[in-house]
Scaffold this active site. Structure first.
Site, PDB file in Angstrom:
ATOM      1  CE  LYS A  13       1.495  -7.130  -2.455  1.00 41.03           C
ATOM      2  NZ  LYS A  13       0.175  -6.566  -3.168  1.00 41.03           N
ATOM      3  NE  ARG A  88       3.025  -7.130  -9.131  1.00 40.83           N
ATOM      4  CZ  ARG A  88       3.049  -6.288  -8.161  1.00 40.83           C
ATOM      5  NH1 ARG A  88       4.024  -5.689  -7.468  1.00 40.83           N
ATOM      6  NH2 ARG A  88       2.035  -5.231  -8.088  1.00 40.83           N
ATOM      7  NE  ARG A 127      -2.879   1.975  -2.436  1.00 40.12           N
ATOM      8  CZ  ARG A 127      -2.385   0.940  -2.953  1.00 40.12           C
ATOM      9  NH1 ARG A 127      -1.930  -0.058  -2.113  1.00 40.12           N
ATOM     10  NH2 ARG A 127      -2.026   0.984  -4.006  1.00 40.12           N
ATOM     11  NE  ARG A 160       0.370   3.055  -6.302  1.00 39.44           N
ATOM     12  CZ  ARG A 160       0.516   1.763  -6.122  1.00 39.44           C
ATOM     13  NH1 ARG A 160       1.006   1.276  -4.789  1.00 39.44           N
ATOM     14  NH2 ARG A 160       0.362   0.748  -6.924  1.00 39.44           N
ATOM     15  NE  ARG A 171      -2.587  -1.702  -9.340  1.00 38.43           N
ATOM     16  CZ  ARG A 171      -2.681  -1.110  -8.439  1.00 38.43           C
ATOM     17  NH1 ARG A 171      -3.593   0.101  -8.578  1.00 38.43           N
ATOM     18  NH2 ARG A 171      -2.081  -1.281  -7.211  1.00 38.43           N
TER      19      ARG A 171
HETATM   20  P1  AMP Z   1       2.572  -2.134  -6.476  1.00 42.12           P
HETATM   21  O1  AMP Z   1       3.195  -0.854  -5.624  1.00 42.12           O
HETATM   22  O2  AMP Z   1       3.344  -3.274  -5.774  1.00 42.12           O
HETATM   23  O3  AMP Z   1       1.103  -2.302  -6.505  1.00 42.12           O
HETATM   24  O4  AMP Z   1       3.190  -2.037  -7.869  1.00 42.12           O
HETATM   25  C1  AMP Z   1       2.915  -0.957  -8.776  1.00 42.12           C
HETATM   26  C2  AMP Z   1       3.026  -1.277 -10.245  1.00 42.12           C
HETATM   27  O5  AMP Z   1       4.590  -1.500 -10.296  1.00 42.12           O
HETATM   28  C3  AMP Z   1       2.753  -2.774 -10.823  1.00 42.12           C
HETATM   29  O6  AMP Z   1       1.281  -2.648 -11.275  1.00 42.12           O
HETATM   30  C4  AMP Z   1       3.562  -2.922 -11.831  1.00 42.12           C
HETATM   31  O7  AMP Z   1       3.515  -2.234 -13.066  1.00 42.12           O
HETATM   32  C5  AMP Z   1       4.965  -2.367 -11.092  1.00 42.12           C
HETATM   33  N1  AMP Z   1       5.514  -3.551 -10.517  1.00 42.12           N
HETATM   34  C6  AMP Z   1       5.633  -3.670  -9.124  1.00 42.12           C
HETATM   35  N2  AMP Z   1       6.542  -4.862  -8.861  1.00 42.12           N
HETATM   36  C7  AMP Z   1       6.437  -5.622  -9.952  1.00 42.12           C
HETATM   37  C8  AMP Z   1       7.049  -6.644  -9.913  1.00 42.12           C
HETATM   38  N3  AMP Z   1       7.864  -7.397  -9.033  1.00 42.12           N
HETATM   39  N4  AMP Z   1       7.365  -7.029 -11.571  1.00 42.12           N
HETATM   40  C9  AMP Z   1       6.846  -6.402 -12.466  1.00 42.12           C
HETATM   41  N5  AMP Z   1       6.178  -5.298 -12.182  1.00 42.12           N
HETATM   42  C10 AMP Z   1       6.175  -4.761 -11.024  1.00 42.12           C
END
Ligand code: AMP
Length: 216
Positions: A13, A88, A127, A160, A171
């Protein structure tokens, strides 16, 4: 134009969002990136979010919705957005609709990037990210020219903390239980396009670009 990107972690994404934002002059709003910035800056939100992120759990809806509301407010009214990693949950999707509605705006299309679990694990564990510009690489599929160094600005690439096998598994579970229902939410409103996210980055992008060009 406002777009939502859906798809499991590691579906691509972020990378596809960057291409799209360049071509269509959209502002990318990645809730994951904004949360990580808050953690780095040690804000109250960052301190609360840190534990959830480390476990691969979702940060509570009210915090995320407040955060996105104040992000949107930073831009001019005619700026289009690409929401990456948000919404989400169904509550977040409804809150986004009402937030946009208040500004006489709407989501034009949501794009779901579909990638099987086995590819996700492989992708996330390889990654690497640049701390300066945020560019993402993969040690096998999209390596930088010099190992461990960003092609764009020479930043030292890092992995990360939540890209470890245990957290990745959680996740993926969280995605299935809490985020997949949103696919039907947008489908119901005829605003869903599904794209196979497996394959060469630029081939996947060509399909996404065609979809967005038709909507624009
Ligand atoms: P991402 O970088 O999108 O993979 O997000 C990393 C982490 O941030 C996720 O595993 C969640 O813990 C938190 N996170 C990111 N976006 C959201 C969201 N829209 N709602 C809730 N938690 C989020």
């Amino acid at each position: 134009m406002n777009i939502v990107f859906l798809g499991p972690p590691g579906a691509g994404k972020g990378t596809q969002a960057q291409y799209l934002c360049n071509d269509f002059r959209l502002q990318q709003l990645s809730t994951g990136d904004i949360l990580r910035l808050n953690i780095k800056q040690k804000t109250d939100l960052g301190k609360t979010a840190e534990d959830y992120i480390a476990k691969g759990e979702l940060v509570p809806d009210n915090l995320i919705i407040d955060m996105i509301r104040s992000e949107i407010a930073k831009y001019s009214r005619d700026q289009g957005f690409l929401f990456d990693g948000f919404p989400r949950t169904i509550s977040q999707a409804e809150a986004l609709d009402s937030l946009l509605d208040d500004m006489n705006k709407k989501i034009d299309i949501s794009i779901e990037l579909k990638v099987p679990d086995e590819n996700i694990i492989d992708r996330l564990s390889g990654r690497r990210i640049c701390p300066i510009c945020g560019a993402t690489y993969h040690i096998k599929y999209n390596p930088p020219k010099v190992e461990g160094v960003c092609d764009i600005d020479g930043g030292e690439l890092y992995q990360r903390k939540d890209d470890n096998p245990e957290t990745i598994k959680n996740r993926l579970e969280v995605y299935k239980n809490q985020t997949v229902p949103i696919v039907n939410y947008y489908k119901k409103y005829n605003k869903l396009e599904q794209v196979n996210g497996v394959g060469e980055l630029h081939n996947v992008y060509r399909i996404i670009n065609e979809i967005v060009s038709k909507v624009n």
